[in-house]
Design a protein around this motif. Structure first.
Motif, PDB file in Angstrom:
ATOM      1  N   GLY A  17       0.803  -1.215   0.000  1.00 32.65           N
ATOM      2  CA  GLY A  17       0.000   0.000   0.000  1.00 32.65           C
ATOM      3  C   GLY A  17       0.834   1.262   0.000  1.00 32.65           C
ATOM      4  O   GLY A  17       0.422   2.288  -0.563  1.00 32.65           O
TER       5      GLY A  17
ATOM      6  N   ALA B 115      -0.341   4.484  -2.055  1.00 31.50           N
ATOM      7  CA  ALA B 115      -1.171   5.433  -1.324  1.00 31.50           C
ATOM      8  C   ALA B 115      -1.058   6.862  -1.845  1.00 31.50           C
ATOM      9  O   ALA B 115      -2.068   7.538  -2.038  1.00 31.50           O
ATOM     10  CB  ALA B 115      -0.824   5.381   0.162  1.00 31.50           C
TER      11      ALA B 115
ATOM     12  N   THR C  91      -7.479   2.937   3.452  1.00 35.35           N
ATOM     13  CA  THR C  91      -6.727   4.051   2.867  1.00 35.35           C
ATOM     14  C   THR C  91      -6.801   4.094   1.347  1.00 35.35           C
ATOM     15  O   THR C  91      -6.952   5.173   0.757  1.00 35.35           O
ATOM     16  CB  THR C  91      -5.255   3.970   3.311  1.00 35.35           C
ATOM     17  OG1 THR C  91      -5.196   4.041   4.739  1.00 35.35           O
ATOM     18  CG2 THR C  91      -4.456   5.130   2.722  1.00 35.35           C
ATOM     19  N   ILE C  92      -6.697   2.950   0.699  1.00 32.80           N
ATOM     20  CA  ILE C  92      -6.518   2.913  -0.753  1.00 32.80           C
ATOM     21  C   ILE C  92      -7.818   2.545  -1.445  1.00 32.80           C
ATOM     22  O   ILE C  92      -8.525   1.637  -1.016  1.00 32.80           O
ATOM     23  CB  ILE C  92      -5.398   1.936  -1.123  1.00 32.80           C
ATOM     24  CG1 ILE C  92      -4.075   2.466  -0.584  1.00 32.80           C
ATOM     25  CG2 ILE C  92      -5.316   1.729  -2.627  1.00 32.80           C
ATOM     26  CD1 ILE C  92      -2.925   1.510  -0.717  1.00 32.80           C
TER      27      ILE C  92
ATOM     28  N   THR D 280      -7.405   7.204  -4.201  1.00 29.93           N
ATOM     29  CA  THR D 280      -6.024   7.067  -4.673  1.00 29.93           C
ATOM     30  C   THR D 280      -5.910   7.526  -6.121  1.00 29.93           C
ATOM     31  O   THR D 280      -4.940   8.194  -6.501  1.00 29.93           O
ATOM     32  CB  THR D 280      -5.567   5.598  -4.545  1.00 29.93           C
ATOM     33  OG1 THR D 280      -5.838   5.127  -3.227  1.00 29.93           O
ATOM     34  CG2 THR D 280      -4.085   5.479  -4.836  1.00 29.93           C
TER      35      THR D 280
END
Length: 292
Positions: A78, A82, A167-168, A172
């Protein structure tokens, strides 16, 4: 370019100018995609290990394919996704736009049938499409890994698990568009390749840090707003980081699996709005300088 150039001829021109960047990015993307496919098949070994040693030992022991090792590997993958593609997009867009101005090649367009506005817009659009094209496949493969690992409960519990999962995604890809827009604006303002290549990633990072620190996405994803308590006080601008991406662990820790898409889409909407604003500003500066 011929004085009889028409707008439709811009596409092959953009392709010829961007193919070296496209070739490099394609090689990097292929390598990362192959790694993510390998990671996906590797979850089977983690399942076999858990069945062999037991769930407790899998979570708290020390084995080559235990929860800690698999979570660390997923986080490392990641880190490459990211925010680095966004910074590369900003650097490329800033450098290419600044070089266009610095070499004064844009002046040639004033004598052509293609306006400076269309000239620059075609290049920014081509660069944006290129970065989207190389980012979407690896983001999708990463999400397959993260979702598969969560579904099988193969990751550690805590902030690392939350970071890897939330997060991704679509944001992104939106970050890469923000990077291109930041490069377009800084290159048009500074008109120097090296200066814009430095300023564009910095502007992209600062705008992202502002969005994260302000928690503006929670205003769109209202159900998650009431679940977040506290704010990280330390660090640069009060931020934490996942590789070079500004993050807020108080937010990610509070999210649940069902919050993924609402929060990702809220973040994406805000990032795209900023990208549109930067692009509109770049076009305004372009119009003021060329009178077209």
């Amino acid at each position: 370019m011929s004085t009889t150039a028409r707008p439709r001829t811009l596409a092959p021109i953009v392709v010829r100018q961007l193919w070296p960047i496209a070739a490099i990015l394609s090689v990097i993307t292929a390598g990362l995609a192959a790694l993510l496919v390998h990671r996906y098949h590797g979850w089977d070994y983690a399942v076999l290990l858990r069945e062999h040693v037991g769930a407790h030992a899998y979570q708290f022991g020390r084995y080559p394919d235990d929860a800690h090792q698999k979570t660390a590997a997923l986080l490392a993958d990641g880190e490459r996704l990211a925010f680095q593609p966004a910074l590369y997009a900003a650097l490329c867009a800033g450098a290419l736009t600044g070089r266009e101005w610095g070499s004064r090649r844009y002046a040639l367009t004033l004598t052509q049938s293609v306006s400076p506005r269309r000239w620059f817009t075609a290049r920014w659009t081509g660069l944006a499409l290129l970065f989207v094209a190389v980012t979407v496949p690896v983001v999708a493969l990463y999400r397959l890994n993260a979702e598969h690992a969560i579904a099988l409960n193969l990751l550690t519990h805590g902030v690392d698990r939350q970071t890897a999962y939330f997060t991704i995604g679509p944001v992104t890809v939106a970050y890469t568009l923000l990077g291109v827009a930041a490069g377009a604006l800084t290159g048009t303002l500074l008109r120097r390749a090296w200066a814009a290549a430095l300023a564009a990633p910095l502007l992209t990072w600062l705008l992202t840090a502002l969005l994260v620190r302000s928690r503006a996405a929670l205003l769109l994803d209202w159900p998650a707003f009431s679940e977040v308590h506290g704010m990280h006080p330390g660090g640069l601008l009060g931020l934490q980081f996942y590789d070079v991406l500004p993050t807020d662990s108080y937010v990610t820790d509070a999210l649940r699996t069902g919050d993924y898409w609402p929060y990702q889409l809220a973040e994406t909407a805000l990032v795209l709005a900023l990208a549109v604003l930067l692009t509109a500003s770049a076009l305004r500066v372009l119009r003021r300088r060329t009178g077209t």
